[in-house]
Design a protein around this motif. Structure first.
Motif, PDB file in Angstrom:
ATOM      1  N   ALA A  78       0.814  -1.214   0.000  1.00 17.18           N
ATOM      2  CA  ALA A  78       0.000   0.000   0.000  1.00 17.18           C
ATOM      3  C   ALA A  78       0.848   1.265   0.000  1.00 17.18           C
ATOM      4  CB  ALA A  78      -0.933   0.011   1.213  1.00 17.18           C
ATOM      5  N   GLY A  79       2.073   1.173   0.510  1.00 15.11           N
ATOM      6  CA  GLY A  79       2.932   2.340   0.652  1.00 15.11           C
ATOM      7  C   GLY A  79       3.897   2.550  -0.501  1.00 15.11           C
ATOM      8  N   ASN A  80       3.591   1.967  -1.653  1.00 14.95           N
ATOM      9  CA  ASN A  80       4.408   2.185  -2.846  1.00 14.95           C
ATOM     10  C   ASN A  80       3.520   2.178  -4.090  1.00 14.95           C
ATOM     11  OD1 ASN A  80       7.508   2.100  -2.216  1.00 14.95           O
ATOM     12  ND2 ASN A  80       6.616   0.474  -0.952  1.00 14.95           N
ATOM     13  N   ARG A  81       3.940   2.930  -5.088  1.00 12.46           N
ATOM     14  CA  ARG A  81       3.250   2.878  -6.365  1.00 12.46           C
ATOM     15  C   ARG A  81       3.457   1.493  -6.986  1.00 12.46           C
ATOM     16  NH1 ARG A  81      -0.134   6.973  -5.645  1.00 12.46           N
ATOM     17  NH2 ARG A  81       0.936   8.957  -5.266  1.00 12.46           N
ATOM     18  N   PRO A  82       2.545   1.057  -7.865  1.00 11.01           N
ATOM     19  CA  PRO A  82       2.650  -0.299  -8.416  1.00 11.01           C
ATOM     20  C   PRO A  82       4.013  -0.645  -8.991  1.00 11.01           C
ATOM     21  CG  PRO A  82       0.530   0.642  -9.001  1.00 11.01           C
ATOM     22  CD  PRO A  82       1.312   1.742  -8.328  1.00 11.01           C
ATOM     23  N   GLU A  83       4.666   0.292  -9.646  1.00 10.64           N
ATOM     24  CA  GLU A  83       5.952  -0.005 -10.284  1.00 10.64           C
ATOM     25  C   GLU A  83       7.082  -0.226  -9.282  1.00 10.64           C
ATOM     26  OE1 GLU A  83       5.364   4.515 -10.314  1.00 10.64           O
ATOM     27  OE2 GLU A  83       4.169   2.695 -10.741  1.00 10.64           O
ATOM     28  N   ARG A  84       6.865   0.120  -8.001  1.00 10.51           N
ATOM     29  CA  ARG A  84       7.915  -0.050  -6.995  1.00 10.51           C
ATOM     30  C   ARG A  84       7.649  -1.212  -6.033  1.00 10.51           C
ATOM     31  NH1 ARG A  84      11.039   4.410  -6.077  1.00 10.51           N
ATOM     32  NH2 ARG A  84      12.467   2.899  -5.147  1.00 10.51           N
ATOM     33  N   ARG A  85       6.466  -1.790  -6.058  1.00  9.77           N
ATOM     34  CA  ARG A  85       6.065  -2.722  -5.004  1.00  9.77           C
ATOM     35  C   ARG A  85       6.918  -3.984  -4.955  1.00  9.77           C
ATOM     36  NH1 ARG A  85      -0.400  -2.034  -6.189  1.00  9.77           N
ATOM     37  NH2 ARG A  85      -0.582   0.077  -5.343  1.00  9.77           N
ATOM     38  N   LEU A  86       7.111  -4.635  -6.093  1.00  7.13           N
ATOM     39  CA  LEU A  86       7.907  -5.866  -6.088  1.00  7.13           C
ATOM     40  C   LEU A  86       9.347  -5.592  -5.687  1.00  7.13           C
ATOM     41  CD1 LEU A  86       6.660  -7.896  -9.184  1.00  7.13           C
ATOM     42  CD2 LEU A  86       6.413  -8.470  -6.767  1.00  7.13           C
ATOM     43  N   GLU A  87       9.874  -4.507  -6.172  1.00  3.71           N
ATOM     44  CA  GLU A  87      11.237  -4.125  -5.812  1.00  3.71           C
ATOM     45  C   GLU A  87      11.373  -3.937  -4.303  1.00  3.71           C
ATOM     46  OE1 GLU A  87      13.690   0.074  -5.985  1.00  3.71           O
ATOM     47  OE2 GLU A  87      12.346  -0.420  -7.649  1.00  3.71           O
ATOM     48  N   ARG A  88      10.398  -3.268  -3.694  1.00  2.58           N
ATOM     49  CA  ARG A  88      10.441  -3.015  -2.259  1.00  2.58           C
ATOM     50  C   ARG A  88      10.204  -4.291  -1.454  1.00  2.58           C
ATOM     51  NH1 ARG A  88      13.396   1.427  -1.829  1.00  2.58           N
ATOM     52  NH2 ARG A  88      12.297   3.352  -2.329  1.00  2.58           N
ATOM     53  N   LEU A  89       9.273  -5.130  -1.901  1.00  2.00           N
ATOM     54  CA  LEU A  89       9.072  -6.410  -1.222  1.00  2.00           C
ATOM     55  C   LEU A  89      10.335  -7.251  -1.272  1.00  2.00           C
ATOM     56  CD1 LEU A  89       5.495  -7.457  -2.402  1.00  2.00           C
ATOM     57  CD2 LEU A  89       6.197  -7.069  -0.035  1.00  2.00           C
ATOM     58  N   ARG A  90      10.964  -7.300  -2.432  1.00  2.00           N
ATOM     59  CA  ARG A  90      12.192  -8.077  -2.579  1.00  2.00           C
ATOM     60  C   ARG A  90      13.290  -7.535  -1.671  1.00  2.00           C
ATOM     61  NH1 ARG A  90      12.421  -7.616  -7.479  1.00  2.00           N
ATOM     62  NH2 ARG A  90      13.946  -5.967  -7.767  1.00  2.00           N
ATOM     63  N   GLU A  91      13.399  -6.211  -1.593  1.00  2.00           N
ATOM     64  CA  GLU A  91      14.434  -5.610  -0.746  1.00  2.00           C
ATOM     65  C   GLU A  91      14.191  -5.932   0.723  1.00  2.00           C
ATOM     66  OE1 GLU A  91      16.460  -1.239   0.215  1.00  2.00           O
ATOM     67  OE2 GLU A  91      15.077  -1.468  -1.494  1.00  2.00           O
ATOM     68  N   PHE A  92      12.926  -5.899   1.144  1.00  4.77           N
ATOM     69  CA  PHE A  92      12.629  -6.239   2.536  1.00  4.77           C
ATOM     70  C   PHE A  92      13.051  -7.668   2.843  1.00  4.77           C
ATOM     71  CE2 PHE A  92       9.777  -8.291   5.607  1.00  4.77           C
ATOM     72  CZ  PHE A  92      10.057  -7.532   6.730  1.00  4.77           C
ATOM     73  N   TRP A  93      12.631  -8.613   2.015  1.00  6.51           N
ATOM     74  CA  TRP A  93      12.897 -10.015   2.322  1.00  6.51           C
ATOM     75  C   TRP A  93      14.366 -10.384   2.160  1.00  6.51           C
ATOM     76  CZ3 TRP A  93      10.178 -12.945   5.252  1.00  6.51           C
ATOM     77  CH2 TRP A  93       8.843 -12.609   5.463  1.00  6.51           C
ATOM     78  N   GLU A  94      15.057  -9.736   1.262  1.00  8.83           N
ATOM     79  CA  GLU A  94      16.490  -9.981   1.146  1.00  8.83           C
ATOM     80  C   GLU A  94      17.242  -9.346   2.306  1.00  8.83           C
ATOM     81  OE1 GLU A  94      17.563  -8.675  -2.763  1.00  8.83           O
ATOM     82  OE2 GLU A  94      16.837 -10.526  -3.733  1.00  8.83           O
ATOM     83  N   THR A  95      16.707  -8.245   2.837  1.00  9.86           N
ATOM     84  CA  THR A  95      17.339  -7.598   3.997  1.00  9.86           C
ATOM     85  C   THR A  95      17.216  -8.474   5.239  1.00  9.86           C
ATOM     86  OG1 THR A  95      16.952  -5.353   3.172  1.00  9.86           O
ATOM     87  CG2 THR A  95      17.252  -5.617   5.551  1.00  9.86           C
ATOM     88  N   VAL A  96      16.018  -8.963   5.540  1.00 10.35           N
ATOM     89  CA  VAL A  96      15.805  -9.675   6.797  1.00 10.35           C
ATOM     90  C   VAL A  96      16.291 -11.123   6.740  1.00 10.35           C
ATOM     91  CG1 VAL A  96      13.868  -8.189   7.375  1.00 10.35           C
ATOM     92  CG2 VAL A  96      13.429 -10.381   6.242  1.00 10.35           C
ATOM     93  N   THR A  97      16.693 -11.607   5.568  1.00  9.44           N
ATOM     94  CA  THR A  97      17.228 -12.971   5.475  1.00  9.44           C
ATOM     95  C   THR A  97      18.683 -12.980   5.024  1.00  9.44           C
ATOM     96  OG1 THR A  97      16.428 -13.246   3.194  1.00  9.44           O
ATOM     97  CG2 THR A  97      14.950 -13.938   4.971  1.00  9.44           C
ATOM     98  N   ALA A  98      19.341 -11.855   5.115  1.00 10.86           N
ATOM     99  CA  ALA A  98      20.721 -11.750   4.625  1.00 10.86           C
ATOM    100  C   ALA A  98      21.703 -12.447   5.563  1.00 10.86           C
ATOM    101  CB  ALA A  98      21.115 -10.280   4.474  1.00 10.86           C
ATOM    102  N   GLY A  99      22.721 -13.079   4.972  1.00 14.28           N
ATOM    103  CA  GLY A  99      23.863 -13.587   5.731  1.00 14.28           C
ATOM    104  C   GLY A  99      23.580 -14.728   6.662  1.00 14.28           C
TER     105      GLY A  99
END
Length: 385
Positions: free
Chosen positions: A69-90
């Motif tokens: 909800a907090g991103n325009r459609p063109e940014r949503r997948l990118e932001r979801l991917r960044e969140f999940w890659e951040t919290v599962t890194a390393g």
């Protein structure tokens, strides 16, 4: 990880609604690390241009919903991917042997690392142990600090878009002092990072979140599915609901103690889903019967309260609910919701993506929009299995 790749060129554009449907809702259950499944579901919906008009979530579902909800459609997948890659890194082995036994050991190690060191961009252990903190101290009521999550939310979510955009957002929480379940809804309140964090503040690991004069915990303590909020607050005459659950009510009989603990968690966190769906289906049947009876009487024979009830029944919203429920792998146990390895995240994401693609390929649920004036539910991907 193909399912988490960037959107294909030309993929973006205005969303679409199936004929006869005027609103799309996405309902996301709580489930910690399993929430990557919901991101995979959203990717498949996004590629089909089935953009939600409203999102409602509890716990990790509240976080995923806020990113959508907090991103325009063109940014949503990118932001979801960044969140999940951040919290599962390393947090993965360089090489993972095949077979369930090796994977069980890997997942056990990963969940133990989470308990010992937290997760980057999500939560970190407090320097003070809660058991040895002074009574009344903030450190005495939680083992971890969620300040990293607040920074992550501020980085990945445009709260102006969330509060003023085209997608309605709601997060389920529980008031710690009263025990009452509450929703923070963007149509009724200005959503800040604290509202999102409150939805995922699961005790005793994560701390209460202060909002105004009250303190809030994870809404999953009371109800782990926000379906009720969507049905009680409909927007549109015929709502298509994608209900994404992370704990399955159906499952095999346990064969050892890890199976028992895992099955216990499934039943505990999935039960409200069945309860809410069954309750509203029965309620709609009663309302339809009452409507037929009132329609047989002329208005001049109706009392004021009966006229009001007749007017309400003239504007009943219909719901088509598509259920997407994560099916755990054989090697996943009771720690599956706090096992944050990158390999598990990818598997969960891909599973949600595939399940949704298979569901969208079958058009049975599209046939109900012309005739349905109640609640219809579909569990297509599991019925196929």
């Amino acid at each position: 990880m193909d399912a988490v790749s960037s959107p294909r060129p030309g993929q973006h554009g205005p969303g679409q609604h199936p004929p006869g449907c005027d609103h799309i809702a996405l309902v996301l259950q709580g489930g910690g690390a399993l929430g990557a499944y919901q991101a995979g579901v959203y990717q498949a919906l996004h590629e089909a241009r089935l953009y939600p008009d409203s999102v409602a979530g509890v716990s990790i579902g509240g976080i995923n919903s806020a990113i959508i909800a907090g991103n325009r459609p063109e940014r949503r997948l990118e932001r979801l991917r960044e969140f999940w890659e951040t919290v599962t890194a390393g947090r993965d082995w360089l090489w993972l042997p095949e077979g369930d036994d090796a994977r069980k050991i890997h997942n056990m190690w990963s969940s133990m690392m989470t308990m010992a060191f937290g997760q980057p961009g999500f939560f970190a252990p407090r320097p003070e142990n809660a058991w040895f903190s002074a009574r009344g101290a903030r450190s005495a009521t939680a083992f971890y600090d969620t300040a990293p999550l607040r920074e992550t939310l501020l980085r990945l979510i445009d709260f102006d878009v969330l509060n003023n955009g085209d997608v309605r957002y709601a997060a389920g929480t529980v008031n710690v002092a009263t025990g009452n379940f509450a929703y923070f809804d963007s149509t009724k309140a200005t959503i800040a990072p604290e509202h999102v964090m409150a939805s995922g503040a699961l005790p005793p690991a994560l701390p209460m979140v202060p909002i105004g004069t009250d303190q809030f915990w994870d809404g999953g303590l009371v109800s782990n599915t926000p379906l009720q909020h969507i049905i009680d607050n409909p927007i549109g005459d015929h709502v298509l609901v994608f209900q994404v659950d992370l704990f399955s009510a159906r499952g095999p009989l346990p064969r050892d103690m890890p199976d028992v603990l895992g099955r216990l968690k499934d039943i505990q966190y999935s039960s409200r889903t069945r309860l809410v769906t069954d309750y509203y289906q029965r309620l709609y049947e009663k309302d339809r019967l009452l409507k037929r009876l009132l329609d047989r009487l002329p208005d001049d024979q109706l009392a004021p309260e009966e006229k009001a009830e007749k007017d309400r029944l003239m504007h009943m919203s219909a719901f088509t609910i598509i259920q997407l429920i994560y099916q755990q792998a054989a090697y996943e146990g009771q720690a599956k919701d706090y096992e944050f390895s990158a390999s598990s995240m990818k598997e969960h994401w891909d599973s949600g993506y595939r399940d949704t693609q298979r569901t969208l390929e079958h058009k049975e649920w599209l046939k109900v929009f012309d005739a349905n004036d109640g609640i219809e539910t579909f569990d297509i991907h599991r019925d196929q299995e």
